[in-house]
Design a protein around this motif. Structure first.
Motif, PDB file in Angstrom:
ATOM      1  N   ASP A 257       0.751  -1.356  -0.050  1.00  0.00           N
ATOM      2  CA  ASP A 257      -0.115  -0.130   0.009  1.00  0.00           C
ATOM      3  C   ASP A 257       0.889   1.357   0.175  1.00  0.00           C
ATOM      4  N   GLY A 258       1.990   1.211  -0.541  1.00  0.00           N
ATOM      5  CA  GLY A 258       2.943   2.338  -0.545  1.00  0.00           C
ATOM      6  C   GLY A 258       4.016   2.350   0.597  1.00  0.00           C
ATOM      7  N   GLY A 259       3.586   1.666   1.742  1.00  0.00           N
ATOM      8  CA  GLY A 259       4.572   1.539   2.744  1.00  0.00           C
ATOM      9  C   GLY A 259       4.429   2.413   4.100  1.00  0.00           C
ATOM     10  N   TYR A 260       4.725   1.950   5.147  1.00  0.00           N
ATOM     11  CA  TYR A 260       4.266   2.800   6.274  1.00  0.00           C
ATOM     12  C   TYR A 260       5.458   3.938   6.420  1.00  0.00           C
ATOM     13  N   SER A 261       5.253   4.459   7.265  1.00  0.00           N
ATOM     14  CA  SER A 261       6.034   5.909   7.507  1.00  0.00           C
ATOM     15  C   SER A 261       7.361   5.591   7.857  1.00  0.00           C
TER      16      SER A 261
ATOM     17  N   GLN B 144      11.236  11.391  -2.432  1.00  0.00           N
ATOM     18  CA  GLN B 144       9.821  11.337  -2.072  1.00  0.00           C
ATOM     19  C   GLN B 144       9.881   9.536  -2.090  1.00  0.00           C
ATOM     20  N   PHE B 145      10.719   8.878  -2.517  1.00  0.00           N
ATOM     21  CA  PHE B 145      10.727   7.350  -2.429  1.00  0.00           C
ATOM     22  C   PHE B 145      11.236   7.103  -1.192  1.00  0.00           C
ATOM     23  N   TRP B 146      12.132   7.575  -0.549  1.00  0.00           N
ATOM     24  CA  TRP B 146      12.613   7.179   0.852  1.00  0.00           C
ATOM     25  C   TRP B 146      11.608   7.419   1.848  1.00  0.00           C
ATOM     26  N   SER B 147      10.732   8.618   1.561  1.00  0.00           N
ATOM     27  CA  SER B 147       9.826   8.981   2.848  1.00  0.00           C
ATOM     28  C   SER B 147       8.589   8.386   2.539  1.00  0.00           C
ATOM     29  N   GLY B 148       8.601   7.491   1.483  1.00  0.00           N
ATOM     30  CA  GLY B 148       7.279   6.753   1.294  1.00  0.00           C
ATOM     31  C   GLY B 148       6.057   7.630   0.968  1.00  0.00           C
ATOM     32  N   GLY B 149       6.392   9.120   0.299  1.00  0.00           N
ATOM     33  CA  GLY B 149       5.433   9.876  -0.152  1.00  0.00           C
ATOM     34  C   GLY B 149       5.029  10.984   1.070  1.00  0.00           C
ATOM     35  N   GLU B 150       5.821  11.123   2.142  1.00  0.00           N
ATOM     36  CA  GLU B 150       5.478  12.050   3.145  1.00  0.00           C
ATOM     37  C   GLU B 150       5.888  13.538   2.703  1.00  0.00           C
ATOM     38  N   VAL B 151       6.807  13.596   1.724  1.00  0.00           N
ATOM     39  CA  VAL B 151       7.175  15.136   1.627  1.00  0.00           C
ATOM     40  C   VAL B 151       6.400  15.588   0.223  1.00  0.00           C
ATOM     41  N   TRP B 152       5.389  14.813  -0.135  1.00  0.00           N
ATOM     42  CA  TRP B 152       4.604  15.309  -1.172  1.00  0.00           C
ATOM     43  C   TRP B 152       3.396  14.207  -1.366  1.00  0.00           C
ATOM     44  N   GLY B 153       2.384  14.461  -0.363  1.00  0.00           N
ATOM     45  CA  GLY B 153       1.490  13.658  -0.151  1.00  0.00           C
ATOM     46  C   GLY B 153      -0.076  14.704  -0.479  1.00  0.00           C
ATOM     47  N   ALA B 154      -1.145  13.659  -0.454  1.00  0.00           N
ATOM     48  CA  ALA B 154      -2.371  14.333  -0.625  1.00  0.00           C
ATOM     49  C   ALA B 154      -2.918  15.354   0.198  1.00  0.00           C
ATOM     50  N   LEU B 155      -2.297  15.190   1.533  1.00  0.00           N
ATOM     51  CA  LEU B 155      -2.840  16.179   2.702  1.00  0.00           C
ATOM     52  C   LEU B 155      -1.914  17.450   2.382  1.00  0.00           C
ATOM     53  N   PRO B 156      -2.501  18.529   3.017  1.00  0.00           N
ATOM     54  CA  PRO B 156      -1.735  19.599   2.870  1.00  0.00           C
ATOM     55  C   PRO B 156      -0.503  19.726   3.741  1.00  0.00           C
TER      56      PRO B 156
END
Length: 791
Positions: free
Chosen positions: A82-86, A707-719
């Motif tokens: 599912d994209g990986g946990y944090s 973006q890869f190493w963070s699992g999408g946490e530096v450019w995600g859907a939420l503000p």
């Protein structure tokens, strides 16, 4: 089995010891991670911002095979579900293994097919020498452990040319197989399954999301199965007769000006469209080659097909095999059907999703423009790759001149060995010619020509071993000079090796303090050993063959086990990203629901909440945690319906989980929303999560490694997850730091960027406290640094 085991024993150890190499491995890895996150194996996403600060531009520069391989590796190693946990991707070495193992498997398959062809047609000694030389060449063994499209491309070229040579030398009848299954059944079954799996997935994909299909297209649920069935049925001679009916008249009209006779034109046209039954091993080998060419298109587009077609064209022209071609001896019609069946379903799926934009970017910008217009401004023609082949082959480059001369002298069409050597020489010529003629040039593009040169060297060493030839003193002197000149280059510029498979060639080697990485002793010692081996080869031939093989294995082992762990650390950002996850403070979780019914499903009867994350140092049981629940209106997901915050404590800390327990008074706050959700079952998209923790700000990085190493946490859907900024966005950084809903006071903020940008970042911080608390935390890499400050 022995070939595979030996190859794996050389290539696998140590693949987890160093970071994924920036930019390509994480660049492509992020696309594969999004496949896992979106459960979408057709469309390729690439969230983030580019140099122009444009967000979520999509990914259309490469076909899909690389990302299927990476996604399969992630699934096999249990990574990024599912994209990986944090923080999951920096946790351990499984991430590197998951990304790299599929490409090592491709390298092994290529070696196996080359070994099989040479062992069957020439001798096992030449087969083993070829595997030794190809596998120990730094160019090949280094790229074999990189998650980039070039190794799948190289594998398909190695396999297709090997199968072409087998076909040209083995025209016997089909051999009986297990339980009545012969080579035809395995051929049709394997490629048919590959195509039907793609078609079945496309059907399910578009049936689940019918609104994404461009309106002018037939129903995908019908079209994809029919397409594969039609293409597969055409492989049968009896069905092909009906397909060929209109082609007869087309060819008849085209041939008429050359024959001046309608009847004669009809005979020629009939010959051109005829398809003979599938009865010989030659046909089976050819069709396996065509299938691999279809895979090569999924790997990197047309280059592989161009190289193999170039070999076949040279063969027909130079040996005058026109009658063989005219009589259908190359299975072109059946082969094109098979190729199309293999590569077309994914291309159609992407077109159905993206429409003309996919055609514009993928076909015109990234294939045709790169081949002819050179958007990357590469310089040079054939001389561009001479230094790459020299540095990439090193010891073996010293033997390329005598091996090529021996091939010219001994490649005679009167013996099987001579014909095989001739075809391998054509492979080397076609491979070098194609990539020299392509306008855009990167160092790794020439890789498919390296195995051909290596096999020519194997033939030459076999001649030396058997006493049929000798290494002339002039060639020995030239070879020693090549070895020493390359050693000199690598001593002074050790980054030449890692630049064989990176994008930017101007990044400095970490030779200064505090890193002071010095590989000169290793290159010097290997250069001396390699020179001595070449000299010994000229004096005592068999002892020289053994010595040069041992020297090559030493170079290969040193490259994989010493050089790459040193260089890879500085060409990646894993260590800096891991430092962030180790040092950040976690405050809780933020969950956004699109409709109260989603919240009701999640919270009815719940007394604890589980957070999946990398566990930072200092986190203890009993630490306060908050879980913020936001409910958006399902009819308009931009409008907030309700927000509440539950206060609890960490009751249990697992390997990568935090269980948060709440008192009854806090759980009572959720009851009204649960009741509303039970009354109104309407909901929108799936819930979204964001770990409430010290944030990571990304400054002027755009290749998606962060973006890869963070699992999408530096450019995600939420503000709060949009924390990636480019040079042109200073105002946006300041606006972010001034927004208390996204950047609360009293917290620590981390920044990752290129090392040279750190002084400028400190000066741009908006408050005196931020400037005073600014500190650089990680300089493991000379390229990337991690810093932190407090607001």
């Amino acid at each position: 089995m022995l070939v595979a085991l030996v190859a794996l024993a050389v290539l696998v150890p140590g693949i987890t010891r160093y970071s994924l190499v920036d930019p390509w491995e994480t660049h492509y890895g992020e696309v594969a991670r999004n496949m896992r996150a979106n459960h979408d194996l057709v469309h390729m996403d690439w969230p983030g911002t580019n140099m122009q600060a444009e967000g979520d531009e999509g990914f259309r520069s490469k076909p899909v095979l690389t990302f299927w391989l990476m996604a399969a590796g992630m699934r096999a190693f249990g990574v990024a579900a599912d994209g990986g946990y944090s923080g999951e991707l920096v946790t351990d070495g499984r991430t590197m293994a998951a990304i790299r193992m599929p490409f090592i498997a491709c390298a092994v398959i290529g070696l196996l097919l080359v070994w099989f062809m040479l062992a069957r047609l020439v001798s096992r000694r030449i087969a083993w020498l070829s595997v030794l030389i190809i596998g120990s060449t730094p160019f090949f063994c280094l790229i074999a452990r990189q998650g980039i499209p070039d190794m799948p491309l190289c594998m398909t070229v190695m396999g297709a040319v090997s199968l072409l040579i087998l076909a040209l030398e083995d025209d016997g009848p089909l051999r009986p197989g297990w339980r009545g299954l012969d080579a035809r059944h395995w051929l049709i079954g394997a490629w048919g399954l590959f195509a039907f799996v793609q078609a079945a997935y496309a059907v399910l994909y578009f049936v689940r999301s019918p609104w994404i299909v461009i309106p002018v297209f037939p129903k995908p649920a019908v079209f994809f199965p029919v397409l594969i069935a039609v293409l597969m049925a055409g492989l049968d001679t009896r069905v092909w007769r009906y397909y060929a009916w209109p082609l007869r008249y087309v060819f008849r009209v085209l041939v008429l000006p050359f024959t001046w006779s309608w009847a004669r034109a009809g005979v020629v046209a009939e010959k051109l469209v005829a398809m003979s039954p599938l009865t010989t091993m030659r046909q089976v080998y050819l069709l396996w080659a065509y299938g691999l060419l279809g895979v090569s298109i999924l790997a990197k587009g047309p280059p592989g097909v161009t190289v193999v077609v170039g070999v076949a064209v040279f063969y027909v022209v130079l040996l005058g095999k026109w009658r063989e071609l005219f009589d259908g001896g190359f299975e072109i019609k059946r082969g094109l059907l098979l190729m199309t069946m293999v590569f077309l379903p994914w291309h159609l799926g992407m077109w159905l999703k993206d429409g003309l934009r996919f055609i514009q970017e993928y076909l015109f910008t990234h294939i045709l423009d790169r081949a002819t217009a050179d958007p990357d401004k590469s310089l040079g023609t054939f001389e561009y790759y001479t230094s790459q082949l020299g540095h990439g082959m090193w010891l073996w480059a010293a033997l390329v001149p005598p091996a090529v001369v021996a091939a010219l002298l001994r490649a005679r069409p009167t013996t099987r060995e001579g014909r095989v050597r001739f075809l391998v020489a054509l492979w080397a010529i076609a491979g070098v010619a194609v990539f020299c003629l392509v306008t855009t040039k990167f160092h790794h593009y020439i890789l498919p020509a390296v195995p051909a040169l290596a096999i020519l060297i194997a033939f030459f060493l076999d001649d030396l071993w058997a006493g049929r030839d000798r290494l002339h003193p002039a060639f020995a002197a030239a070879g020693i000079a090549i070895v020493l000149f390359v050693a000199r280059d690598l001593i002074w510029e050790p980054d030449r090796w890692i630049e064989l498979f990176t994008f930017r060639y101007d990044r400095p080697w970490p030779s200064v303090d505090p890193w002071s990485i010095d590989t000169s002793d290793g290159f010097l010692a290997l250069g001396v050993v390699a020179s001595a081996a070449v000299l010994l080869l000229a004096v005592w031939r068999r002892a020289g063959v053994i010595a040069i093989g041992a020297a090559a294995l030493a170079i290969c082992t040193w490259a994989l086990q010493v050089y790459m762990p040193l260089a890879g650390t500085h060409w990646g950002m894993r260590e800096a990203m891991r430092t962030y996850y180790e040092q950040r403070t976690i405050y809780g979780d933020h969950v956004v629901y699109y409709g109260a019914s989603e919240l009701a499903d999640d919270w009815a009867g719940r007394t604890t909440w589980r957070i999946e994350t990398f566990i930072p140092g200092g986190l203890i049981v009993g630490q306060p945690m908050t879980v913020t629940l936001t409910v958006m209106k399902p009819e308009d997901e931009r409008v907030t319906d309700a927000t509440l915050t539950l206060v609890g404590t960490a009751s249990h800390i697992g390997a990568h989980t935090i269980d948060v327990a709440f008192p009854k008074s806090e759980l009572a706050k959720v009851e009204p929303l649960i009741a509303r959700g039970r009354q109104n079952a309407r909901h929108g998209g799936p819930p979204r999560h964001a770990i409430d923790a010290d944030r990571l700000i990304v400054w002027n990085l755009y290749w998606r490694g962060e973006q890869f190493w963070s699992g999408g946490e530096v450019w995600g859907a939420l503000p709060e997850l949009k924390t990636t900024f480019q040079f042109a966005e200073n105002d946006k950084v300041l606006k972010y730091l001034a927004d208390r809903t996204r950047a609360p006071l009293g917290r620590r903020y981390f920044v990752i960027s290129e090392a040279g940008h750190m002084p400028g970042i400190r000066g741009a911080l908006p408050t005196q406290r931020a400037k005073e608390t600014f500190e650089i935390l990680d300089t493991t890499s000379n390229k990337f640094s991690l810093a932190a400050f407090e607001l």
